[in-house]
Enzyme design. Structure first.
Site, PDB file in Angstrom:
ATOM      1  N   ASP A 347     -15.051  17.160 -53.918  1.00 44.44           N
ATOM      2  CA  ASP A 347     -14.516  18.479 -54.203  1.00 44.44           C
ATOM      3  C   ASP A 347     -14.220  18.990 -52.980  1.00 44.44           C
ATOM      4  O   ASP A 347     -14.952  19.042 -52.078  1.00 44.44           O
ATOM      5  CB  ASP A 347     -15.145  19.248 -55.132  1.00 44.44           C
ATOM      6  CG  ASP A 347     -14.764  20.578 -55.394  1.00 44.44           C
ATOM      7  OD1 ASP A 347     -13.794  20.701 -56.163  1.00 44.44           O
ATOM      8  OD2 ASP A 347     -15.266  21.527 -54.932  1.00 44.44           O
ATOM      9  N   GLU A 383     -10.902  14.855 -52.446  1.00 45.57           N
ATOM     10  CA  GLU A 383      -9.692  15.826 -52.881  1.00 45.57           C
ATOM     11  C   GLU A 383      -9.449  16.439 -51.541  1.00 45.57           C
ATOM     12  O   GLU A 383     -10.101  17.217 -51.232  1.00 45.57           O
ATOM     13  CB  GLU A 383     -10.396  16.801 -53.841  1.00 45.57           C
ATOM     14  CG  GLU A 383      -9.365  18.035 -54.338  1.00 45.57           C
ATOM     15  CD  GLU A 383      -9.800  19.265 -55.149  1.00 45.57           C
ATOM     16  OE1 GLU A 383      -9.276  19.675 -56.052  1.00 45.57           O
ATOM     17  OE2 GLU A 383     -11.016  19.653 -54.572  1.00 45.57           O
TER      18      GLU A 383
END
Length: 729
Positions: A347, A383
């Site tokens: 993330d 990401e």
């Protein structure tokens, strides 16, 4: 409480955390600036005994308790200066979680005094709170290590054969009728035979789980009666989230991984190492802040009272500090070696690669991960952005990494919405985004393609809503993005209008087929294959309820048909290497032949010219993939043979059009396999000759396969997925 007469030996500064060696437990805690560290032990009645860690070596406080054993509940109290203006927040009145804790027990009650300052004080964060929080605090538990090491048999799917399936541990089974109620919402529930059979039948090769590290329900959400459903609020990087363990035992996680492996499915974890649940300078003191705030977090230079925040969550871990890099590397290796996982999706990965505030492809963490002998064997997905300046870094992660490709998402959505000028970009996206990834020896699999993910509309909502509807989140519908590139097709939300419903269904077929027939690694959002809706909520991070739980009993006929079609497309991709090749398509002749690997076709069946690409109003694109152009599969007898040829035509315009099937220099014909205008079923249309006009509906996708005559009977000798006519039934 108070001093203890327990035996305490010096112990060792490594490994960090609480380590059972079969005779006793070694406790080791890093803190560069602490002046004293107390180990706090709790019995079954919650009574606390405090023991000073006797040794301090290389900035690590440590001690060995020969009388401790697995099951022991513990925490820490750390003494040092309280000087918030210098980034020092030590407060021994607060029980702290060990960053290396393998298991957490109890629950965090926000009614307790978990802030190191006095709430309501005129200068709140500069004040000092002397109230003790142990009674209402999460606690750590010593576990027996190594129970799973060496017993995993990972499938190890190659990147170019991978099909990712993003799913939520809790939401996937909370309403599943074939999962026992006591197991719903847990890893044991995901291990149920009905779930495994479904995933195998669908054909995916890897589940990508939303965060399973221990996380917190934010205080402001609890006050509103909501939960941190997604889990992007971590407080422990080694401990599974307690609510996901039906048995409360770590072996449940290992059993889940083994069950997936036995089914040929890899387990990818969505991990959140960019920030923690302690928030900004007005957040609680639960672990890192009280242990060594100035080491663990990035602070504003010259004003260390405040945090640099490139995560959007109040703080950012300080990856310039070697102990932070060590913490994350130790955590990753633990999940691979002892818990058996096959990879990670990071993330806001850009936040982990910031040096001196800027993204650096040679950042310490990225260098450490790239050379690590354990991590080099697993899948690493970034990401590739954060919310800080210069945080958008798509295509800039090192070789060996894959990356979420949001440009793919946006282009596919815009094309099928009918936006002008999308065809040239779509051509690049569905052939692997070479403009982004074709450097440093990277392959098409560096692009993780997706149309939907947990963050945003589901596929059903993407074609049913023009606007987000996040009122249930309690933020006045201000949260969540407004750039959805969605289209409601004339009515906002559910409608009894059958024509609109069928057009929405067709658009879902269009986007799913586009995704699964693109070069790169496709990622499906769980539930999209049968039409899960979140009622127009594009940010349901706090909705732990039927808004986000998959409703297995209300799938319906269209949902079942669409699921079967998705399964067929996955098998088609698996069986034909033209859809998942390991090299970028160049639109050039293969060396030694006159066969072009990929050709772009106009509706008249001819190859597109420069002027055609410059026409921003065109909404048709045809892609011809020649199986003989270096695409080989191996037969059961081990003989390499060229793959078949395919033609993919997409028309996002309103009006129908006639496309002529291209002429090829062989004796084959074109067999329509899929026409989205027919809905989520496969075509049983007759074979078409070269140059034959084929009528395409508006907003539709058609897939053709080149059939070649079989010696003696005119049939087709080459392998193919399930017979389309049978699949239609």
């Amino acid at each position: 409480m108070g001093d203890s007469d327990l035996r305490v030996w010096p112990g060792h500064p490594w490994p960090l955390g609480a380590t059972w060696d079969g005779r006793g437990v070694n406790f080791a805690l890093f803190s560069e600036r602490a002046e004293r560290v107390q180990l706090c032990l709790f019995d079954d009645q919650g009574r606390e005994t405090r023991v000073d860690l006797p040794e301090y070596t290389d900035e690590v406080w440590h001690g060995y308790l020969p009388d401790a054993a697995p099951g022991q509940v513990y925490g820490y109290r750390v003494y040092g200066p309280h000087a918030p203006e210098r980034g020092l927040w030590f407060n021994p009145h607060k029980l702290l979680i060990d960053p290396y804790a393998r298991a957490l027990v109890g629950r965090l009650d926000w009614a307790g005094p978990h802030f190191c300052f006095q709430l309501g004080h005129p200068r709140a964060d500069l004040s000092f709170c002397t109230r003790d929080n142990a009674a209402t605090m999460l606690k750590c538990q010593v576990v027996e290590p190594g129970a799973g090491r060496g017993t995993f048999r990972p499938p190890r799917h190659a990147w170019h054969t991978t099909i990712l399936y993003e799913m939520h541990v809790r939401g996937f089974t909370m309403r599943h009728p074939e999962v026992h109620e006591s197991y719903r919402g847990t890893l044991a529930g995901l291990s149920a035979p009905a779930v495994i059979d479904y995933l195998r039948g669908l054909g995916i090769t890897a589940v990508e789980l939303l965060p399973v590290h221990a996380f917190l329900d934010d205080r402001h959400l609890v006050v509103k009666g909501l939960r941190n459903y997604w889990g992007y609020n971590p407080i422990g990087f080694f401990a599974p989230h307690p609510a996901y363990l039906a048995t409360g035992q770590l072996r449940e996680f290992r059993a889940f991984v083994r069950t997936m492996h036995d089914a040929g499915i890899e387990v990818i974890l969505d991990v959140v190492y960019n920030h923690t649940g302690e928030g900004n300078h007005m957040g609680p003191m639960l672990s890192f802040r009280g242990i060594d705030n100035a080491s663990y977090y990035r602070l504003v230079p010259g004003n260390e009272r405040y945090y640099m925040d490139s995560s959007g969550c109040g703080n950012t871990l300080n990856f310039r500090h070697h102990r932070v890099v060590q913490l994350v590397m130790d955590s990753l290796r633990y999940w691979v070696e002892e818990m058996g996982v096959d990879g990670f999706r990071f993330d806001l990965a850009s936040a982990m690669a910031r040096e001196a505030g800027h993204f650096d492809r040679e950042a310490g963490f990225l260098d450490a991960a790239r050379q690590d002998p354990v991590l080099c064997r697993v899948k690493m997905i970034a990401e590739p952005w954060d919310v800080g300046d210069g945080g958008y870094q798509l295509g800039n992660f090192p070789a060996g990494w894959a990356e979420w490709n949001d440009r793919y998402r946006d282009t596919v959505r815009s094309f099928w919405r009918g936006d002008p000028g999308q065809v040239p970009d779509l051509a690049t996206r569905i052939t692997g985004s070479s403009d982004v990834f074709a450097r440093r020896g990277r392959k098409p699999w560096a692009s993780v393609n997706f149309v939907t993910a947990h963050d945003g509309f589901t596929l059903a909502d993407l074609v049913s809503y023009d606007r987000k509807h996040n009122e249930a989140n309690g933020e006045g519908n201000r949260d969540g993005t407004d750039d959805n590139r969605s289209w409601n097709h004339g009515v906002e939300g559910p409608t009894p209008d059958n024509a609109i419903s069928q057009l929405r269904l067709r658009q879902r077929v269009n986007m799913l087929a586009t995704l699964l027939l693109s070069q790169g690694v496709p990622m499906l959002l769980a539930g999209d294959e049968f039409g899960h809706s979140q009622q127009g909520n594009n940010n349901p991070y706090c909705q732990d309820n039927p808004i986000t739980w998959l409703d297995w009993e209300r799938i319906g006929t269209d949902g079942r048909r669409l699921t079967r079609l998705v399964s067929w497309l996955i098998r088609l991709r698996r069986d034909h290497i033209v859809w998942r090749r390991d090299r970028f398509l160049k639109g050039e002749p293969v060396p030694g032949t006159d066969i072009v690997d990929a050709q772009w076709i106009n509706p008249d069946g001819r190859e597109r010219q420069v002027s055609d690409w410059e026409n921003g109003e065109t909404r048709f694109i045809g892609l011809l993939l020649r199986g003989a152009a270096g695409f080989y599969y191996v037969t059961p007898t081990g003989e390499p043979r060229p793959d078949e040829s395919f033609l993919l035509c997409m028309n996002s315009g309103v009006a129908p059009l006639t496309c002529r099937l291209p002429v090829l220099p062989d004796t084959g014909h074109w067999l329509p396999l899929l026409d989205s205008a027919d809905g989520p079923v496969l075509s049983a249309a007759p074979v078409q000759g070269d140059g034959t006009p084929y009528r395409m509906a508006g907003r539709s996708l058609v897939l053709f396969r080149r059939t070649l005559p079989r010696a003696g009977d005119g049939g087709d000798a080459r392998p193919r997925p399930t017979d389309p006519a049978r699949e239609r039934r």
